[in-house]
Design an enzyme around this catalytic site. Structure first.
Site, PDB file in Angstrom:
ATOM      1  N   CYS A 185       0.931  -1.119   0.091  1.00  0.00           N
ATOM      2  CA  CYS A 185      -0.001   0.042   0.087  1.00  0.00           C
ATOM      3  C   CYS A 185       0.848   1.424  -0.024  1.00  0.00           C
ATOM      4  O   CYS A 185       1.846   1.492   0.955  1.00  0.00           O
ATOM      5  CB  CYS A 185      -0.826   0.004   1.059  1.00  0.00           C
ATOM      6  SG  CYS A 185      -2.030   1.554   1.366  1.00  0.00           S
ATOM      7  N   TYR A 195      -5.394   6.508  -8.792  1.00  0.00           N
ATOM      8  CA  TYR A 195      -6.543   5.671  -8.528  1.00  0.00           C
ATOM      9  C   TYR A 195      -7.726   5.988  -9.167  1.00  0.00           C
ATOM     10  O   TYR A 195      -8.610   5.191  -9.627  1.00  0.00           O
ATOM     11  CB  TYR A 195      -7.021   5.642  -7.090  1.00  0.00           C
ATOM     12  CG  TYR A 195      -5.903   4.639  -6.256  1.00  0.00           C
ATOM     13  CD1 TYR A 195      -6.245   3.517  -5.908  1.00  0.00           C
ATOM     14  CD2 TYR A 195      -4.284   5.204  -5.636  1.00  0.00           C
ATOM     15  CE1 TYR A 195      -5.367   2.662  -4.977  1.00  0.00           C
ATOM     16  CE2 TYR A 195      -3.879   4.299  -5.121  1.00  0.00           C
ATOM     17  CZ  TYR A 195      -4.089   3.169  -4.537  1.00  0.00           C
ATOM     18  OH  TYR A 195      -3.377   2.293  -4.020  1.00  0.00           O
TER      19      TYR A 195
HETATM   20  N1  LIG Z   1      -8.179   4.986   3.233  1.00  0.00           N
HETATM   21  C1  LIG Z   1      -7.097   5.964   3.078  1.00  0.00           C
HETATM   22  C2  LIG Z   1      -5.700   5.529   2.657  1.00  0.00           C
HETATM   23  C3  LIG Z   1      -5.307   4.056   3.237  1.00  0.00           C
HETATM   24  C4  LIG Z   1      -5.902   3.248   2.075  1.00  0.00           C
HETATM   25  O1  LIG Z   1      -6.742   3.668   1.299  1.00  0.00           O
HETATM   26  N2  LIG Z   1      -5.343   1.884   2.140  1.00  0.00           N
HETATM   27  C5  LIG Z   1      -5.585   0.793   1.245  1.00  0.00           C
HETATM   28  C6  LIG Z   1      -4.457   0.284   0.820  1.00  0.00           C
HETATM   29  S1  LIG Z   1      -3.600   1.016  -0.434  1.00  0.00           S
HETATM   30  C7  LIG Z   1      -6.497  -0.048   2.364  1.00  0.00           C
HETATM   31  O2  LIG Z   1      -6.223  -0.389   3.163  1.00  0.00           O
HETATM   32  N3  LIG Z   1      -7.635  -0.635   1.419  1.00  0.00           N
HETATM   33  C8  LIG Z   1      -8.369  -1.753   2.172  1.00  0.00           C
HETATM   34  C9  LIG Z   1      -9.637  -1.475   2.249  1.00  0.00           C
HETATM   35  O3  LIG Z   1     -10.393  -0.509   1.897  1.00  0.00           O
HETATM   36  O4  LIG Z   1     -10.355  -2.651   2.907  1.00  0.00           O
HETATM   37  C10 LIG Z   1      -7.722   7.138   2.551  1.00  0.00           C
HETATM   38  O5  LIG Z   1      -8.014   6.828   1.285  1.00  0.00           O
HETATM   39  O6  LIG Z   1      -7.327   8.338   2.419  1.00  0.00           O
END
Ligand SMILES: N[C@@H](CCC(=O)N[C@@H](CS)C(=O)NCC(=O)O)C(=O)O
Length: 363
Positions: free
Chosen positions: A69, A201
């Site tokens: 990540c 993204y």
């Molecule tokens: N959620 C935070 C950043 C962290 C994030 O998106 N991490 C992702 C991985 S790159 C994650 O853990 N995804 C797992 C999920 O959404 O279940 C944001 O969008 O500001």
């Protein structure tokens, strides 16, 4: 909310634009909590989740991360640059997961985080907020004794590692967020975050041609601006590495391996843009940056977890990335990576990426 590929942290608007859920358990871990024992609500709040202050105390917290990540990668890099390895431990989840999000299968004995004793990161979220309704995301700081998530605000977390954990940082830790440069660092972020960090993204998860075209144009316009900025200066802000470089690095390092193909960010590869490619190599070779990377896990995560985009789950073998280790020539632009500070020492054995997954650690 889309629930089928990566939990609930992502969203899409009706016109197909990818919308990131940016709400957090936003408590903070700070150098000192006013009057008395922690945690305490921040002044002026009623103590809802996201408004508590916790004290920075060695051994009290664990950083829950994953090599895959980019947002977690920032926290891993800053922890290492600041020498906070003894202040809080690092947990690394498996690269792939189902809708229940990050887990420890195949990573730790019995598939259980060895410090928290949990098989899934969601257990720490549910310990804090039963039925936590949002994405179970990394990075997150968890209090070891209670097993509860304290914060998953990736950006504030890294700023706090820099500003609030000073008593536990290594001698020679660089100032990644100097007062006099903070405004400029945040100005750069106004371009880098929406158009590049999140921009890739927005390309990859666009739900319409129009949304994709818009995100693609914004991404490349921003990369052109950044390229021009980096033509004459070694680092984004000031004359040594700052949080601005950390924020950009974690996207650039994934670019050719993942975003170029998987997210359709394919005007060109970074390795075809001399300035950005040299900047990336410079940072990659700087202790604390490239030595946190696991390209195998990065590719496995994106190409397998995002089944919506890559239904076969086939993970590409390329690209060849040994070029990251070649001379970059950017010393000529002046500046020194650590300013008045010093580089971190060798990566502690437990924190080292798997041999063969990174040109710096050949198999
Ligand atoms: N959620 C935070 C950043 C962290 C994030 O998106 N991490 C992702 C991985 S790159 C994650 O853990 N995804 C797992 C999920 O959404 O279940 C944001 O969008 O500001």
């Amino acid at each position: 909310m889309t629930e089928d590929w990566a939990g609930a942290a992502q969203n899409a608007s009706t016109d197909g634009e990818f919308v990131r859920d940016a709400s957090y358990i936003g408590d903070r871990i700070v150098a000192s909590v006013p009057d008395g024992s922690a945690p305490r609500p921040m002044p002026g709040t009623d103590g809802r989740v996201g408004e508590m202050l916790w004290p920075a105390e060695p051994g009290r917290y664990r950083l829950m991360a994953a090599r895959a990540c980019p947002w977690a990668n920032r926290a891993i890099i800053v922890r290492r640059l600041m020498g906070l390895e003894d202040a809080f431990s690092l947990s690394l989840a498996a690269p792939t997961h189902d809708v229940r999000s990050w887990n420890y299968a195949g990573v730790y004995p019995n598939g259980v985080d060895p410090v928290l004793g949990i098989p899934r990161l969601q257990d720490a979220y549910f310990a804090r907020v039963p039925d936590y309704p949002r994405g179970i995301t990394v990075p997150a700081m968890v209090e070891v004794s209670s097993g509860k998530v304290v914060t998953n605000d990736y950006d504030q977390m890294t700023i706090d590692f820099i500003r609030e954990w000073g008593a536990y940082q290594r001698a020679g830790a660089p100032d990644l967020y100097p007062d006099e440069l903070a405004d400029e660092i945040e100005d750069v972020n106004k371009l880098v975050y929406p158009s590049i960090n999140n921009g890739v993204y927005r390309c990859g998860f666009a739900g319409s041609q129009e949304a994709y075209d818009k995100a693609y144009d914004e991404l490349w316009k921003a990369l052109d601006v950044i390229t021009e900025r980096l033509e004459t200066r070694r680092y984004l802000v000031g004359d040594h590495i700052t949080l601005a470089d950390v924020r950009l690095f974690t996207t650039l390092v994934r670019f050719d391996a993942v975003y170029h193909g998987h997210f359709k960010c394919n005007r060109s590869k970074l390795s075809e843009i001399p300035v950005l490619w040299a900047y990336l190599r410079d940072l990659y070779q700087t202790p604390g940056f490239g030595d946190t990377i696991d390209f195998v896990q990065i590719k496995q995560h994106y190409y397998i977890v995002h089944a919506e985009i890559n239904p076969t789950g086939i993970v590409p073998r390329g690209p060849e990335l040994s070029g990251l280790l070649t001379a970059h020539g950017r010393e000529e632009l002046g500046g020194t990576p650590f300013g008045d500070g010093t580089p971190p020492g060798p990566v502690p054995e437990d924190d080292r990426p798997i041999a063969g997954h990174n040109p710096l650690f050949p198999g």
